[in-house]
Write a protein that holds these residues in place. Structure first.
Motif, short mmCIF file in Angstrom:
data_model
loop_
_atom_site.label_atom_id
_atom_site.label_comp_id
_atom_site.label_asym_id
_atom_site.label_seq_id
_atom_site.Cartn_x
_atom_site.Cartn_y
_atom_site.Cartn_z
N THR A 69 0.84 -1.21 0.00
CA THR A 69 0.00 0.00 0.00
C THR A 69 0.87 1.25 0.00
OG1 THR A 69 -0.20 -0.16 2.42
CG2 THR A 69 -1.99 -1.08 1.10
N THR A 70 2.00 1.21 0.69
CA THR A 70 2.93 2.35 0.69
C THR A 70 3.50 2.58 -0.70
OG1 THR A 70 3.52 1.94 3.01
CG2 THR A 70 5.03 3.29 1.71
N ILE A 71 3.88 1.50 -1.36
CA ILE A 71 4.41 1.60 -2.72
C ILE A 71 3.35 2.18 -3.65
CG2 ILE A 71 5.14 0.24 -4.72
CD1 ILE A 71 6.56 -1.64 -2.72
N ALA A 72 2.12 1.67 -3.54
CA ALA A 72 1.04 2.13 -4.40
C ALA A 72 0.72 3.60 -4.18
CB ALA A 72 -0.22 1.28 -4.16
N GLU A 73 0.80 4.04 -2.94
CA GLU A 73 0.50 5.45 -2.63
C GLU A 73 1.52 6.39 -3.27
OE1 GLU A 73 0.48 5.44 1.58
OE2 GLU A 73 -1.56 4.63 1.75
N HIS A 74 2.72 5.90 -3.53
CA HIS A 74 3.76 6.73 -4.14
C HIS A 74 3.93 6.45 -5.63
CE1 HIS A 74 4.77 6.96 0.18
NE2 HIS A 74 5.31 8.13 -0.11
N SER A 75 2.95 5.77 -6.22
CA SER A 75 3.02 5.45 -7.64
C SER A 75 1.81 6.02 -8.36
CB SER A 75 3.06 3.93 -7.85
OG SER A 75 4.15 3.34 -7.16
N THR A 76 1.96 6.25 -9.65
CA THR A 76 0.84 6.68 -10.48
C THR A 76 0.08 5.45 -10.96
OG1 THR A 76 2.22 6.65 -12.47
CG2 THR A 76 2.09 8.72 -11.24
N PRO A 77 -1.20 5.59 -11.35
CA PRO A 77 -1.99 4.43 -11.78
C PRO A 77 -1.38 3.66 -12.95
CG PRO A 77 -3.41 6.32 -11.37
CD PRO A 77 -2.00 6.83 -11.29
N GLU A 78 -0.67 4.38 -13.82
CA GLU A 78 -0.11 3.70 -14.98
C GLU A 78 1.32 3.22 -14.75
OE1 GLU A 78 0.76 8.09 -15.31
OE2 GLU A 78 -0.97 6.82 -14.82
N ALA A 79 1.84 3.39 -13.53
CA ALA A 79 3.22 2.99 -13.24
C ALA A 79 3.37 1.47 -13.34
CB ALA A 79 3.62 3.47 -11.85
N SER A 80 4.53 1.04 -13.81
CA SER A 80 4.80 -0.39 -13.92
C SER A 80 4.93 -1.00 -12.53
CB SER A 80 6.09 -0.60 -14.71
OG SER A 80 6.40 -1.96 -14.82
N PRO A 81 4.37 -2.19 -12.30
CA PRO A 81 4.45 -2.83 -10.98
C PRO A 81 5.88 -3.08 -10.55
CG PRO A 81 2.82 -3.93 -12.36
CD PRO A 81 3.59 -3.00 -13.25
N LEU A 82 6.10 -2.99 -9.25
CA LEU A 82 7.44 -3.18 -8.71
C LEU A 82 7.72 -4.64 -8.38
CD1 LEU A 82 9.82 -1.31 -8.04
CD2 LEU A 82 8.93 -1.12 -5.71
N LEU A 83 6.65 -5.45 -8.24
CA LEU A 83 6.81 -6.83 -7.81
C LEU A 83 6.21 -7.80 -8.82
CD1 LEU A 83 5.75 -6.36 -4.09
CD2 LEU A 83 8.05 -6.35 -5.01
N ASP A 84 6.74 -9.02 -8.82
CA ASP A 84 6.21 -10.07 -9.68
C ASP A 84 5.01 -10.74 -9.03
OD1 ASP A 84 6.81 -12.20 -11.99
OD2 ASP A 84 6.38 -13.31 -10.16
N THR A 85 5.15 -11.13 -7.76
CA THR A 85 4.12 -11.90 -7.06
C THR A 85 4.07 -11.50 -5.59
OG1 THR A 85 4.31 -13.83 -8.52
CG2 THR A 85 3.47 -14.24 -6.31
N ALA A 86 2.87 -11.48 -5.02
CA ALA A 86 2.70 -11.26 -3.58
C ALA A 86 1.75 -12.31 -3.04
CB ALA A 86 2.15 -9.86 -3.31
N ILE A 87 2.18 -13.02 -2.00
CA ILE A 87 1.38 -14.09 -1.40
C ILE A 87 1.13 -13.76 0.06
CG2 ILE A 87 1.28 -16.55 -0.86
CD1 ILE A 87 3.12 -17.06 -3.25
#
Length: 546
Positions: free
Chosen positions: A434-452
């Protein structure tokens, strides 16, 4: 997967993917780009990154985009599923992976600038390649093996480049030029020499697939290019140590349990069983995994010891695997307090048959039985537990914010990362995303491959799940257990003492939303206290290598 004796086009001198294979792949790639997941949004990263990747791959494979069908669908691609023979799957995937890594700039152009051209293997790239291979019905095991083979070859080249920078003989070798030397080596049948070490070739693993990358790895650029890719610069994850006063987290470090490179954990270095000698350090992997444990009951190293006992899950093929060790004293204190409260206070109040059911199998009905105990029981016994739980959750969230900073700075390297959060570790992971998402734009490329997320002790709303989904390129997994007395008890405690509900906790139920895989662990574990002892079975259940 055995790839020995497979016929392979990559034994050709240039290692280029034949057009009869490149064309169906690009059709599948275009269909994958057009078939964007609903959760990525109409204006999200999938379309933007996908179009850029498709154009780049068409140039590298020398197949014009305008020669492809205008709007291929996944169903259309099924007609090309057998265009690439199964005997060529390994070589094809290896060649495609190398093409994905290949920088867009030419070596001559990269030398003109101040920085060498980077090798590209982002979570978005891996997600697009993974889906394209799925459409062609090429088993994903080929990609996992190719990633391992390429990382070994590139790491050997990194070490070779470092040696060349230190010796006159290496400088003389460099002056001969990459093209002539590697052109001769490409025809070697039994293997090639990379970094002065003979690398045996089996089937699709052949030097030609790596040839296009080598001009970018001169003696001067290789340490920068590959150090950035593998996360070896600045000490990497295992070299990271947090100041005790940083953000209120007293312990925050990464312990490597599988893999190689500069970050190797001394305890994970392989030894020859016959001679006792230490084996040669392994290369770092193109994809890394970080596991975040949660509550502890027995000792501070309980989760780490359990994960070290099942490293074979991350070794077929091998993948760099780290365990995030944070706030072990708080996790142990909270775990013991909660264990005593559940076993002695809650279960102690349940009489007869129900108590027997709980102890034996923790049936769902008994969960409701415990949760339905009178409020007075929670009010009189729960205040200490609630305070301990709140402190542990606070540390978990603070660690999550630190983890977000580490990931955003790419201390782990510029490579796809798989993150697994267990118990309060899942809360740490959720806070990080959620912290990463808050500092990213909607069209930004994802930072992670998978989250479990395994037994997540939180009840996120739709907006929060959407935020977390935006930070992950491929799999987002919610693993839950309907018989988890810990989550049910803590949830009910909060309901009694401060409002809220227990039944909405993600660790207790499926989420049922687009882009989230729900995995029921109720047949694997009885509840929260079995997460550490049965961590191997849990990781198997969530298909950690998919």
């Amino acid at each position: 997967m055995s790839t020995s004796n497979l016929p392979s086009f990559s034994n050709n001198a240039d290692g280029r993917l034949p057009k009869e294979y490149a064309f169906p792949f690009l059709i599948a790639a275009k269909a994958a780009v057009l078939d964007s997941p609903k959760w990525s949004g109409s204006d999200g990263w999938w379309q933007k990154e996908g179009n850029r990747w498709l154009e780049s791959m068409s140039l590298k494979l020398k197949v014009p985009l305008d020669s492809l069908p205008s709007n291929p669908t996944p169903l259309d691609v099924t007609h090309f599923a057998h265009a690439i023979p199964s005997s060529e799957h390994h070589a094809t995937v290896l060649s495609l992976l190398s093409a994905c890594l290949l920088p867009s700039a030419s070596p001559s152009k990269s030398k003109q600038g101040n920085q060498p051209a980077p090798l590209n293997y982002t979570p978005a790239t891996r997600a697009l390649l993974w889906y394209s291979l799925s459409l062609l019905q090429i088993p994903h095991e080929h990609l996992l093996v190719a990633e391992d083979h390429v990382s070994q070859g590139l790491y050997a080249e990194l070490k070779n480049a470092e040696m060349k920078a230190k010796s006159e003989a290496a400088r003389k070798e460099q002056s001969e030029g990459w093209g002539g030397k590697w052109g001769r080596l490409a025809a070697t049948v039994g293997g090639v020499i990379i970094g002065g070490v003979a690398i045996g070739m089996t089937g699709g693993l052949a030097a030609p697939a790596l040839l296009p990358l080598l001009p970018f790895l001169t003696a001067g650029s290789a340490p920068i290019v590959l150090g950035t890719l593998f996360g070896l610069t600045g000490g990497g994850l295992a070299g990271l140590r947090v100041n005790k006063r940083w953000a209120g987290v007293d312990v925050f470090d990464f312990v490597q349990i599988v893999g190689g490179g500069e970050d190797s954990d001394p305890d994970s270095v392989a030894r020859n069983k016959d001679t006792g000698s230490v084996e040669k350090a392994q290369a770092p992997s193109l994809v890394a995994t970080i596991v975040i444990p949660g509550l502890l009951i027995e000792k501070e190293t309980e989760a780490l010891d359990g994960l070290r006992a099942c490293t074979d899950l991350f070794s077929a093929p091998r993948r760099d695997t780290f365990v995030l060790n944070h706030s072990p004293q708080e996790m142990l204190s909270a775990g013991r307090t909660l264990h005593n409260w559940v076993m002695n206070k809650l279960l102690g109040k349940v009489k007869g048959k129900i108590k027997g059911e709980i102890i034996k199998r923790a049936a769902l009905s008994t969960v409701y039985g415990v949760v339905a105990l009178p409020m007075s029981i929670y009010q009189t016994t729960g205040m200490v537990v609630d305070n301990e739980w709140i402190r542990a959750c606070d540390r978990a969230k603070k660690a999550g914010r630190l983890l977000a900073e580490v990931l955003q700075k790419k201390v782990q390297g510029d490579r796809p990362i798989v993150l697994i959060g267990v118990s309060l570790g899942a809360l740490t992971l959720f806070e990080a995303l959620t912290t990463i998402a808050e500092h990213s734009t909607p069209e930004a490329s994802p930072l992670l491959d998978t989250a479990i997320f395994i037994s997540l002790p939180a009840a996120p709303g739709d907006g929060e799940w959407k935020q977390v989904r935006s930070a992950v390129a491929r799999r987002l997994v919610n693993a839950y257990c309907t018989t988890d007395l810990v989550l049910a008890g803590v949830g009910r405690l909060h309901e009694v003492l401060g409002g809220g509900g227990w039944s909405d906790m993600a660790g207790l139920r499926p989420i049922g939303k687009e882009g989230i895989e729900d995995v029921d662990l109720s047949d694997v574990i009885d509840g929260h206290f079995e997460l550490n002892p049965k961590i191997k079975e849990v990781l198997d259940a969530v298909a950690v290598n998919d």
